[in-house]
Design an enzyme around this catalytic site. Structure first.
Site, PDB file in Angstrom:
ATOM      1  N   ASP A  31       0.853  -1.191   0.000  1.00  0.00           N
ATOM      2  CA  ASP A  31       0.000   0.000   0.000  1.00  0.00           C
ATOM      3  C   ASP A  31       0.887   1.239   0.000  1.00  0.00           C
ATOM      4  O   ASP A  31       1.903   1.299   0.695  1.00  0.00           O
ATOM      5  CB  ASP A  31      -0.920  -0.015   1.225  1.00  0.00           C
ATOM      6  N   ILE A  32       0.517   2.248  -0.772  1.00  0.00           N
ATOM      7  CA  ILE A  32       1.316   3.461  -0.911  1.00  0.00           C
ATOM      8  C   ILE A  32       1.296   4.295   0.377  1.00  0.00           C
ATOM      9  O   ILE A  32       2.203   5.110   0.591  1.00  0.00           O
ATOM     10  CB  ILE A  32       0.794   4.285  -2.121  1.00  0.00           C
ATOM     11  N   GLY A  94     -15.602   2.370   3.754  1.00  0.00           N
ATOM     12  CA  GLY A  94     -14.373   3.135   3.533  1.00  0.00           C
ATOM     13  C   GLY A  94     -13.653   2.786   2.247  1.00  0.00           C
ATOM     14  O   GLY A  94     -12.472   3.086   2.085  1.00  0.00           O
ATOM     15  N   GLN A  95     -14.368   2.157   1.308  1.00  0.00           N
ATOM     16  CA  GLN A  95     -13.720   1.785   0.041  1.00  0.00           C
ATOM     17  C   GLN A  95     -13.543   3.018  -0.838  1.00  0.00           C
ATOM     18  O   GLN A  95     -14.500   3.757  -1.093  1.00  0.00           O
ATOM     19  CB  GLN A  95     -14.562   0.735  -0.696  1.00  0.00           C
ATOM     20  N   HIS A 101      -9.999  -5.403  -3.441  1.00  0.00           N
ATOM     21  CA  HIS A 101      -8.670  -5.580  -2.854  1.00  0.00           C
ATOM     22  C   HIS A 101      -8.796  -5.993  -1.404  1.00  0.00           C
ATOM     23  O   HIS A 101      -9.632  -5.474  -0.666  1.00  0.00           O
ATOM     24  CB  HIS A 101      -7.821  -4.311  -2.973  1.00  0.00           C
ATOM     25  N   LEU A 102      -7.950  -6.921  -1.019  1.00  0.00           N
ATOM     26  CA  LEU A 102      -7.859  -7.353   0.372  1.00  0.00           C
ATOM     27  C   LEU A 102      -6.680  -6.611   1.000  1.00  0.00           C
ATOM     28  O   LEU A 102      -5.576  -6.635   0.457  1.00  0.00           O
ATOM     29  CB  LEU A 102      -7.652  -8.869   0.430  1.00  0.00           C
ATOM     30  N   HIS A 103      -6.937  -5.946   2.134  1.00  0.00           N
ATOM     31  CA  HIS A 103      -5.851  -5.338   2.891  1.00  0.00           C
ATOM     32  C   HIS A 103      -5.281  -6.394   3.837  1.00  0.00           C
ATOM     33  O   HIS A 103      -6.021  -6.961   4.646  1.00  0.00           O
ATOM     34  CB  HIS A 103      -6.363  -4.189   3.773  1.00  0.00           C
TER      35      HIS A 103
HETATM   36  P1  5GP Z   1      -9.703   1.325   0.208  1.00  0.00           P
HETATM   37  O1  5GP Z   1      -9.806   2.640   0.938  1.00  0.00           O
HETATM   38  O2  5GP Z   1     -10.388   1.387  -1.135  1.00  0.00           O
HETATM   39  O3  5GP Z   1     -10.104   0.139   1.016  1.00  0.00           O
HETATM   40  O4  5GP Z   1      -8.148   1.112  -0.034  1.00  0.00           O
HETATM   41  C1  5GP Z   1      -7.452   1.668  -1.098  1.00  0.00           C
HETATM   42  C2  5GP Z   1      -5.995   1.627  -0.711  1.00  0.00           C
HETATM   43  O5  5GP Z   1      -5.234   1.863  -1.873  1.00  0.00           O
HETATM   44  C3  5GP Z   1      -5.607   2.697   0.317  1.00  0.00           C
HETATM   45  O6  5GP Z   1      -5.083   2.066   1.486  1.00  0.00           O
HETATM   46  C4  5GP Z   1      -4.555   3.531  -0.420  1.00  0.00           C
HETATM   47  O7  5GP Z   1      -3.498   3.948   0.408  1.00  0.00           O
HETATM   48  C5  5GP Z   1      -4.085   2.601  -1.525  1.00  0.00           C
HETATM   49  N1  5GP Z   1      -3.644   3.260  -2.719  1.00  0.00           N
HETATM   50  C6  5GP Z   1      -4.246   4.314  -3.349  1.00  0.00           C
HETATM   51  N2  5GP Z   1      -3.565   4.662  -4.449  1.00  0.00           N
HETATM   52  C7  5GP Z   1      -2.499   3.795  -4.524  1.00  0.00           C
HETATM   53  C8  5GP Z   1      -1.427   3.652  -5.472  1.00  0.00           C
HETATM   54  O8  5GP Z   1      -1.309   4.357  -6.471  1.00  0.00           O
HETATM   55  N3  5GP Z   1      -0.528   2.661  -5.212  1.00  0.00           N
HETATM   56  C9  5GP Z   1      -0.621   1.855  -4.122  1.00  0.00           C
HETATM   57  N4  5GP Z   1       0.321   0.915  -3.966  1.00  0.00           N
HETATM   58  N5  5GP Z   1      -1.632   1.953  -3.230  1.00  0.00           N
HETATM   59  C10 5GP Z   1      -2.559   2.913  -3.434  1.00  0.00           C
END
Ligand code: 5GP
Ligand code: ZN
Length: 115
Positions: A31-32, A94-95, A101-103
């Protein structure tokens, strides 16, 4: 493949990512903006908007995503200390990226509930 989708673009190699595991149908990358010492995202290479859509379209792929997460946990050295594996879904979940995607989070004690 959706041209506009961030994670489809990572799968296509158009946007760089730190890949930790590349399997035929899944990709795992860091994750970035990590929320824990280990924070890896495991995604299907095929575009599905969320985990429920993966389940509806291809239940075996949902199993593969979790299997990849378990492999990454071993690879990252958090299999014994423990980890959290979560699919955020929809607005209240919070998506923010609408490619399933699985964290995988670990490497420290995680609070519950997450807030
Ligand atoms: P969500 O909030 O949809 O569950 O998670 C999306 C995740 O993607 C966030 O934790 C965010 O930090 C990560 N993310 C967003 N943009 C990028 C990117 O360009 N590269 C990477 N590696 N992660 C990203
Ligand atoms: Zn996508």
């Amino acid at each position: 493949m959706s041209d506009q989708c961030l994670f489809c673009r990572i799968v296509a190699g158009e946007i760089p990512a730190t890949v930790v595991r590349d399997d035929p149908d899944t990709l795992a990358f860091r994750d970035i903006d990590p929320k824990a010492p280990v924070h890896v995202l495991v995604i299907p290479k095929a575009h599905h908007p969320d985990a429920a859509a993966v389940l509806a379209a291809d239940p075996g792929l949902l199993v593969e995503i979790y299997a990849t997460a378990v492999e990454v946990a071993q690879q990252e050295g958090i299999a014994d200390s423990g980890y959290r594996a979560v699919f955020n879904t929809g607005a209240d979940g919070g998506q923010t990226v609408h490619h399933a995607h699985l964290h995988l989070l670990g490497g420290r004690g995680l609070t519950w509930p997450p807030g």
